[in-house]
Structure formats: structure tokens, C-alpha cells
Design an enzyme around this catalytic site. Structure first.
Site, PDB file in Angstrom:
ATOM      1  N   ASP A  98       8.786  -2.328  10.344  1.00  0.00           N
ATOM      2  CA  ASP A  98       8.488  -2.164   8.914  1.00  0.00           C
ATOM      3  C   ASP A  98       9.689  -2.650   8.090  1.00  0.00           C
ATOM      4  O   ASP A  98      10.838  -2.329   8.427  1.00  0.00           O
ATOM      5  CB  ASP A  98       8.233  -0.665   8.661  1.00  0.00           C
ATOM      6  CG  ASP A  98       7.731  -0.370   7.269  1.00  0.00           C
ATOM      7  OD1 ASP A  98       7.055  -1.231   6.680  1.00  0.00           O
ATOM      8  OD2 ASP A  98       8.000   0.751   6.767  1.00  0.00           O
ATOM      9  N   GLU A 137       5.825 -10.315   2.460  1.00  0.00           N
ATOM     10  CA  GLU A 137       5.695  -9.543   1.208  1.00  0.00           C
ATOM     11  C   GLU A 137       5.998 -10.439   0.024  1.00  0.00           C
ATOM     12  O   GLU A 137       6.963 -11.198   0.018  1.00  0.00           O
ATOM     13  CB  GLU A 137       6.667  -8.362   1.204  1.00  0.00           C
ATOM     14  CG  GLU A 137       6.608  -7.596  -0.128  1.00  0.00           C
ATOM     15  CD  GLU A 137       7.576  -6.410  -0.193  1.00  0.00           C
ATOM     16  OE1 GLU A 137       7.679  -5.682   0.803  1.00  0.00           O
ATOM     17  OE2 GLU A 137       8.219  -6.240  -1.237  1.00  0.00           O
TER      18      GLU A 137
HETATM   19  P1  13P Z   1       5.131   5.964   1.338  1.00  0.00           P
HETATM   20  O1  13P Z   1       6.524   6.286   0.909  1.00  0.00           O
HETATM   21  O2  13P Z   1       4.183   6.023   0.195  1.00  0.00           O
HETATM   22  O3  13P Z   1       4.675   6.760   2.482  1.00  0.00           O
HETATM   23  O4  13P Z   1       5.136   4.427   1.803  1.00  0.00           O
HETATM   24  C1  13P Z   1       5.509   4.055   3.091  1.00  0.00           C
HETATM   25  C2  13P Z   1       5.662   2.578   3.245  1.00  0.00           C
HETATM   26  O5  13P Z   1       5.241   1.776   2.434  1.00  0.00           O
HETATM   27  C3  13P Z   1       6.342   2.107   4.462  1.00  0.00           C
HETATM   28  O6  13P Z   1       6.528   0.731   4.467  1.00  0.00           O
HETATM   29  O1  G3H Z   2       9.253   1.627   3.776  1.00  0.00           O
HETATM   30  C1  G3H Z   2       9.625   2.760   3.664  1.00  0.00           C
HETATM   31  C2  G3H Z   2       9.467   3.745   4.702  1.00  0.00           C
HETATM   32  O2  G3H Z   2       9.108   4.956   4.118  1.00  0.00           O
HETATM   33  C3  G3H Z   2      10.674   3.846   5.566  1.00  0.00           C
HETATM   34  O3  G3H Z   2      11.649   4.611   4.988  1.00  0.00           O
HETATM   35  O4  G3H Z   2      13.775   3.353   5.370  1.00  0.00           O
HETATM   36  O5  G3H Z   2      13.762   5.836   4.941  1.00  0.00           O
HETATM   37  O6  G3H Z   2      12.932   4.919   7.097  1.00  0.00           O
HETATM   38  P1  G3H Z   2      13.125   4.689   5.637  1.00  0.00           P
HETATM   39 ZN    ZN Z   3       6.807  -0.164   2.543  1.00  0.00          ZN
END
Ligand code: 13P
Ligand code: G3H
Ligand code: ZN
Length: 325
Positions: free
Chosen positions: A83, A141
Site C-alpha cells: 500500500d 494514483e
Molecule cells: P482509511 O484511513 O480511511 O482506513 O484509509 C485507508 C487507506 O486508504 C489505505 O491506503
Molecule cells: O494509507 C494509509 C494507511 O492507513 C496506512 O497507514 O502508514 O500509518 O500504516 P500507516
Molecule cells: Zn490510502
């Protein structure tokens, strides 16, 4: 079942017109909760790790926990997804065995200035070339999601600077060849998204509808899509927390998105809220408690309940069998 790519999972979701939650994981209990919710609802799964999660848990621990999920639940298709990756994080995720990466090229290296379109295209294309050569999917993105991306939320400044431009989206997808596209529509990461239940002036669902019209074959991704249930906020605050009034993304808006090409819905904050609520409740009700298994079990159970509800709402429930490897 072998791990599957995001492309394969979202192609099936598009064919069946449903969405799939991309749930963030940082530790064993969260992975267990997601997998149990998926087993209960017979859902395909996207387990995603942020750079922060990989650092917190240590890459190897997290990766092997996700592989364990794959061994324990052989009938459920699972995507291992990076992510919000930088170029280097995406490359290391591909090399480690993730089946999907998100290259977040929307910001400059300072982490807050929207990056020039050409820079985003260049780094995204580089990762697409690298990942596709190894059979790994790529999410790109375009536009800036509030919170992580601009550091102060979408409400600050001129929103047209941050929201995804539909013309640019077409060019971006054509030039990069991404498998999925994260779009900015006014959501932000974390618990403080909206100061009241959002209407379409701040949660710009029209952008999704417009982008989907122009890119009907591209899988769209909604970030910052926790619904921030009021009952979880009440639970946290009742047991000593101090979360200020706030609203998330209503599930019915996500369902509207799913009708218009949204196939992946990112949710992290709701898992955090559920864990915190359950643990706070435990300690207030059982001040004598001290065995982490006792309170983590409660936390895991509540995350499972919340996510099983989401899996049904997104439509992925019942669709684990759509994907054959
Ligand atoms: P939230 O903070 O709304 O759960 O979003 C998570 C997210 O977009 C992770 O990439
Ligand atoms: O993209 C955002 C997610 O909530 C991940 O958050 O970077 O604190 O792990 P984090
Ligand atoms: Zn995100």
C-alpha cells in the site's frame, strides 16, 4: 490456492460487479480477523501492508504471517499488496513475493507537494515495467488523497488541485498501463475525514462516475474509505477515549462507487477503531486483566465482525470461488 494478483481478483470483481476491501495489516491479530471474516463470508481477500506496517512488524514477520494465512485458508484467493509504495518499497515488495504493489507517485519527495504529472507517469511506468515482468500487478494514483498525501486534508486550498482530473486519468492509464487507478475524490486517510455526514460537495462521487465513463475498463480504487462507525467512536469514548466528533465515508456512497467502476476499497482506520474500542472496554470492565491474549482476542473478534459486515456490503461475500489459479 496460490496467491493471486490484484489484476486477476479485480477482473473477477468487475465481471461480477462487486467491490473488494483492501484491508491494512500490521500484526497477526488483524490478519487473523480479516481471514476469519473472509472464511465466514466466503470472500476473496486483499491483505495490504503500508511502508509503516512493514517497518513496524519487520518485513519478514509480516510477509510470513500473510503466507501463513494462505496456507491456513487454501480455498480463499489472497492478494498480497504493497500500500502507498515509493519506488524502492515497490521494488522490494515485488522482489519479496508480493503479488501487487501500489506506486504512489502523486507527491514529490517532500511528501506533501503534488508531483508534476510527468514525474508521476515516469515513476509509475518504471514500476509497471518492473512488476509486470515478474507477473505482479500495479495500482497507480492520480490526484492527491487528503491526509497522507497533502498533509492537511483536501479541504485546504483549491480542491481542483487535488481531485483527479478525468482527462489526465485517461492519459495516465494509457501511458502507464496500470492495472488499477486510485482516484482522489475528497476522502482522506485517518479518523478525521469529514466534520459532518458528507454530502457530494465534499465527497465528490461525480468524479468517479465521470472517470468511469471515460475509462470503463479500468479498475478504480477508493482510498481513505473507512466508514468511521459512530458506534465505534461512542465505544472508544465511553471507555476513556477522546476522539473528537468526526464522520467517515458512508457505506452507501461506496456502494454507489461500486456501481461505477470502483473495485478496491481501502480500509484501515475502521480496524484500528475496532481494536481500540474492544481493548479499552476490556480494561475498564476487567481491570485485573493482564494476559494480552485475553484482550487481543476481544479486539480480533470485533475487527472480524466489522469486516464481515463490510465484505457483505461491498458484495465480495460469496465470491471466493470466482478465482481459479
Ligand atoms: P482509511 O484511513 O480511511 O482506513 O484509509 C485507508 C487507506 O486508504 C489505505 O491506503
Ligand atoms: O494509507 C494509509 C494507511 O492507513 C496506512 O497507514 O502508514 O500509518 O500504516 P500507516
Ligand atoms: Zn490510502
Amino acid at each position: 490456492m496460490a496467491l493471486v494478483t490484484l489484476r486477476k481478483l479485480l477482473d473477477a470483481a468487475a465481471a461480477g460487479n462487486y467491490g473488494v476491501g483492501g484491508f491494512n495489516v500490521n500484526n497477526m491479530e488483524q490478519i487473523q480477523a480479516i481471514m476469519e471474516a473472509a472464511r465466514e463470508t466466503n470472500s476473496p481477500v486483499i491483505l495490504q501492508a503500508s511502508r509503516g506496517a512493514r517497518k513496524y512488524a519487520n518485513d519478514k514477520f509480516l510477509y510470513h504471517l500473510m503466507l501463513a494465512a494462505n496456507e491456513i485458508y487454501p480455498d480463499l484467493p489472497i492478494v498480497l499488496h504493497q500500500d502507498h509504495g515509493t519506488r524502492d518499497a515497490c521494488i522490494s515488495a515485488v522482489d519479496m513475493g508480493f503479488t501487487s504493489v501500489m506506486i504512489d507517485g502523486s507527491l514529490l519527495d517532500d511528501g506533501k507537494t503534488p508531483s508534476p504529472f510527468e514525474d508521476n507517469v515516469r515513476v509509475t511506468k518504471e514500476i509497471v515495467n518492473y512488476a509486470h515482468a515478474k507477473g505482479v500487478s500495479v495500482e497507480g494514483e492520480l490526484g492527491c488523497i487528503g491526509g497522507i498525501d497533502d498533509g492537511h486534508g483536501i479541504g485546504a486550498g483549491d480542491p481542483s488541485k487535488y481531485l483527479t482530473d478525468p482527462d489526465q486519468a485517461v492519459e495516465f492509464v494509457e501511458r502507464t498501463g496500470v492495472d488499477a487507478l486510485a482516484v482522489a475524490i475528497g476522502t482522506s486517510h485517518g479518523v478525521y475525514k469529514f466534520t459532518q455526514k458528507p454530502d457530494h460537495s465534499v465527497l465528490v462521487m461525480d468524479r468517479i462516475i465521470e472517470i468511469h465513463k471515460r475509462l470503463p475498463n479500468t479498475h478504480l480504487v477508493m482510498h481513505g474509505s473507512s466508514s468511521v462507525p459512530q458506534e465505534l467512536l461512542e465505544m472508544i469514548n465511553k471507555y476513556g477515549g477522546a476522539i473528537k466528533p468526526t464522520w467517515g465515508v458512508p457505506v452507501e456512497e461506496i456502494q454507489l462507487g461500486i456501481q461505477h467502476g470502483v473495485r478496491k476499497i481501502n480500509v484501515d482506520t475502521d480496524l484500528r477503531l475496532a481494536m481500540t474500542g474492544a481493548i479499552r472496554k476490556f480494561f475498564v470492565e476487567k481491570p485485573e486483566g493482564f494476559d494480552p491474549r485475553d484482550y487481543l482476542k476481544e479486539a480480533r473478534e470485533l475487527v472480524k465482525e466489522v469486516l464481515a459486515t463490510r465484505m457483505k456490503a461491498f458484495g465480495q461475500a460469496g465470491h471466493a470461488g470466482d478465482i481459479r489459479t
